[in-house]
Design a protein around this motif. Structure first.
Motif, PDB file in Angstrom:
ATOM      1  N   ALA A  36     -50.761  27.874 -63.816  1.00  0.00           N
ATOM      2  CA  ALA A  36     -50.899  26.538 -64.375  1.00  0.00           C
ATOM      3  C   ALA A  36     -49.549  26.084 -64.912  1.00  0.00           C
ATOM      4  CB  ALA A  36     -51.945  26.531 -65.486  1.00  0.00           C
ATOM      5  N   VAL A  37     -49.105  24.898 -64.506  1.00  0.00           N
ATOM      6  CA  VAL A  37     -47.854  24.327 -65.000  1.00  0.00           C
ATOM      7  C   VAL A  37     -48.154  23.596 -66.300  1.00  0.00           C
ATOM      8  CG1 VAL A  37     -45.959  22.746 -64.508  1.00  0.00           C
ATOM      9  CG2 VAL A  37     -46.982  24.085 -62.654  1.00  0.00           C
ATOM     10  N   VAL A  38     -47.480  23.999 -67.383  1.00  0.00           N
ATOM     11  CA  VAL A  38     -47.731  23.410 -68.702  1.00  0.00           C
ATOM     12  C   VAL A  38     -46.462  22.709 -69.172  1.00  0.00           C
ATOM     13  CG1 VAL A  38     -48.447  23.829 -71.079  1.00  0.00           C
ATOM     14  CG2 VAL A  38     -49.375  25.258 -69.225  1.00  0.00           C
ATOM     15  N   VAL A  39     -46.486  21.395 -69.237  1.00  0.00           N
ATOM     16  CA  VAL A  39     -45.359  20.603 -69.720  1.00  0.00           C
ATOM     17  C   VAL A  39     -45.553  20.344 -71.211  1.00  0.00           C
ATOM     18  CG1 VAL A  39     -44.129  18.403 -69.555  1.00  0.00           C
ATOM     19  CG2 VAL A  39     -44.960  19.535 -67.480  1.00  0.00           C
TER      20      VAL A  39
ATOM     21  N   LEU B  78     -52.128  21.277 -63.639  1.00  0.00           N
ATOM     22  CA  LEU B  78     -51.057  20.746 -64.472  1.00  0.00           C
ATOM     23  C   LEU B  78     -51.644  20.395 -65.827  1.00  0.00           C
ATOM     24  CD1 LEU B  78     -48.177  19.605 -64.975  1.00  0.00           C
ATOM     25  CD2 LEU B  78     -49.034  17.405 -64.111  1.00  0.00           C
ATOM     26  N   VAL B  79     -51.033  20.934 -66.885  1.00  0.00           N
ATOM     27  CA  VAL B  79     -51.422  20.622 -68.250  1.00  0.00           C
ATOM     28  C   VAL B  79     -50.219  19.974 -68.931  1.00  0.00           C
ATOM     29  CG1 VAL B  79     -52.220  21.515 -70.470  1.00  0.00           C
ATOM     30  CG2 VAL B  79     -53.018  22.576 -68.339  1.00  0.00           C
ATOM     31  N   ILE B  80     -50.415  18.800 -69.503  1.00  0.00           N
ATOM     32  CA  ILE B  80     -49.368  18.136 -70.283  1.00  0.00           C
ATOM     33  C   ILE B  80     -49.811  18.171 -71.737  1.00  0.00           C
ATOM     34  CG2 ILE B  80     -47.980  16.063 -70.588  1.00  0.00           C
ATOM     35  CD1 ILE B  80     -48.736  15.260 -67.727  1.00  0.00           C
ATOM     36  N   SER B  81     -49.121  18.960 -72.540  1.00  0.00           N
ATOM     37  CA  SER B  81     -49.485  19.158 -73.941  1.00  0.00           C
ATOM     38  C   SER B  81     -48.498  18.401 -74.823  1.00  0.00           C
ATOM     39  CB  SER B  81     -49.481  20.650 -74.281  1.00  0.00           C
ATOM     40  OG  SER B  81     -49.864  20.859 -75.627  1.00  0.00           O
ATOM     41  N   ILE B  82     -49.000  17.443 -75.600  1.00  0.00           N
ATOM     42  CA  ILE B  82     -48.140  16.573 -76.402  1.00  0.00           C
ATOM     43  C   ILE B  82     -48.436  16.766 -77.884  1.00  0.00           C
ATOM     44  CG2 ILE B  82     -47.442  14.192 -76.836  1.00  0.00           C
ATOM     45  CD1 ILE B  82     -48.374  13.534 -73.993  1.00  0.00           C
TER      46      ILE B  82
ATOM     47  N   ILE C  63     -46.937  28.495 -78.954  1.00  0.00           N
ATOM     48  CA  ILE C  63     -47.939  29.554 -79.087  1.00  0.00           C
ATOM     49  C   ILE C  63     -49.289  29.071 -78.559  1.00  0.00           C
ATOM     50  CG2 ILE C  63     -49.228  30.993 -80.714  1.00  0.00           C
ATOM     51  CD1 ILE C  63     -46.353  31.916 -80.305  1.00  0.00           C
ATOM     52  N   SER C  64     -49.650  27.834 -78.868  1.00  0.00           N
ATOM     53  CA  SER C  64     -50.932  27.305 -78.375  1.00  0.00           C
ATOM     54  C   SER C  64     -50.927  27.197 -76.855  1.00  0.00           C
ATOM     55  CB  SER C  64     -51.217  25.934 -79.005  1.00  0.00           C
ATOM     56  OG  SER C  64     -50.371  24.919 -78.471  1.00  0.00           O
ATOM     57  N   CYS C  65     -49.763  26.891 -76.276  1.00  0.00           N
ATOM     58  CA  CYS C  65     -49.669  26.810 -74.810  1.00  0.00           C
ATOM     59  C   CYS C  65     -49.749  28.192 -74.177  1.00  0.00           C
ATOM     60  CB  CYS C  65     -48.377  26.112 -74.408  1.00  0.00           C
ATOM     61  SG  CYS C  65     -48.318  24.352 -74.852  1.00  0.00           S
TER      62      CYS C  65
END
Length: 378
Positions: A5-8, A36-40, A78-80
């Protein structure tokens, strides 16, 4: 492990988010259905969230995570990492990065090869050309493979699977305050509290683990102003691999290895000394408390000299491996002092010439003066 999984990871940098998502869209993917996960992190800038939600990801499912409260960089990463429990493997890409067209294919190849090896703590996508916390270039030895191993956890693009992350997470929860460690650069221990990397780097050294690194960098860093830098800089750019290839990877036991300082591991056999009793400190950056019985360095030290080599070939260790005679690299016995010891006043000049070749003194002075004036103006 079928997919990564790609995490931005983003916060409040709108242009940075657009740029990295654009590089992801243009990359080459041999796999299908890539999450794809985008974490903001929470910043109040709705336009960053809007860009993430409107981005078209044509290679699999997309999820946008918008945190309701400010986490800060360390807790956010850490959450990612914890997403490995859901996806099995994740690739963490902070928003100031830019990826190579082949970044994902490299990551899949490396994780398939080393993902279950107990000595591997992560897959690095970024390859720097300078030594840690040092102005000198890094020349990793090449033996025909596409990767080498180093006891350093990069924060500029990395892959963890659930095995790697769960082992680190257990260590991390027991080490919220890092003790002084003579085998880790002091500068690493002094990273800001917002740094997650200083914990992972300390873990890698303490547990004698490694990251996999490609000789060709699969990411580059734009050095955008953010949590750790108050102004943008091109100084963090790597030479980005801008092509495609099939990766040739060695067994871990046969690969070229470096410690967290970028010093080579495994030279004891060429020096006829035990590797367990040898400290390699070519550039003189290690704490003296970490020195073992034998010390291999280019620095002039007050110990008994056993063997000496030239400092001509690159990388440095080739002078030892090939037995090139000279007086620049010395193997010392630290248990015995040398009463005739005198400091080498030209030591740093030798290092600069070795690292950069012929030095233009006029340009160097001009650059130094300009830097001083910039700091005064700021």
């Amino acid at each position: 492990m079928d997919k990564i999984a790609v995490v931005v990871v983003g916060y409040n940098r709108l242009d940075s988010m657009r740029r990295i998502l654009g590089s992801l869209a243009k990359a080459d993917y041999k796999e299908k259905d890539i999450p794809l996960v985008i974490s903001i992190d929470h910043s109040g800038r709705e336009e960053v969230e809007q860009v993430a939600r409107e981005f078209q990801w044509n290679y699999g499912p997309k999820e946008v995570i918008c945190h309701k409260e400010r986490l800060g960089l360390r807790k956010h990463i850490i959450s990612c990492g914890d997403l490995t429990r859901r996806y099995g493997a994740v690739m963490i890409l902070e928003d100031d990065l830019y990826v190579s067209p082949d970044y994902y294919n490299y990551a899949i190849s490396a994780l398939k090869k080393y993902g279950e090896h107990s000595r591997i703590a992560g897959i690095g996508l970024n390859t720097k050309r300078e030594l840690l916390e040092s102005p000198y270039p890094f020349f990793p030895r090449r033996t025909g493979y596409d990767v080498y191993f180093q006891q350093f956890a990069t924060s500029w693009g990395q892959v963890w699977n659930e095995r790697m992350w769960s082992a680190f997470k257990a260590w991390y929860e027991a080490h919220q305050v890092l003790p002084h460690n003579v085998h880790v650069p002091v500068s690493v221990l002094h990273y800001p509290d917002s740094s997650w990397a200083k914990f992972y780097q300390s873990y890698v050294v303490e547990k004698d683990k490694y990251y996999v690194f490609s000789y060709d960098s699969l990411t580059t860093n734009f050095g955008d102003a953010g949590e750790h830098f108050n102004h943008s800089s091109s100084a963090f750019q790597s030479v980005l691999f801008h092509g495609k290839k099939t990766y040739h990877m060695p067994e871990f036991e046969d690969g070229v290895k470096y410690d967290i300082y970028g010093e080579p591991i495994g030279l004891g056999v060429y020096l006829d000394v035990s590797e367990d009793e040898l400290t390699c400190d070519f550039w003189g950056r290690k704490q003296e408390e970490s020195y073992k019985k034998y010390l291999l360095t280019c620095c002039n030290k007050p110990y008994r000299k056993i063997k000496q080599y030239s400092m001509c070939m690159k990388p440095m260790e080739l002078n030892v491996i090939e037995g090139i005679p000279g007086h620049d690299i010395t193997l010392y016995d630290t248990s015995e002092t040398d009463a005739t010891f005198t400091p080498d006043k030209k030591e740093r000049i030798r290092f600069l010439e070795y690292g950069y070749g012929i030095i233009n003194g006029r340009d160097l002075l001009k650059w130094a003066l300009e830097r001083v004036m910039q700091k005064i103006r700021r």
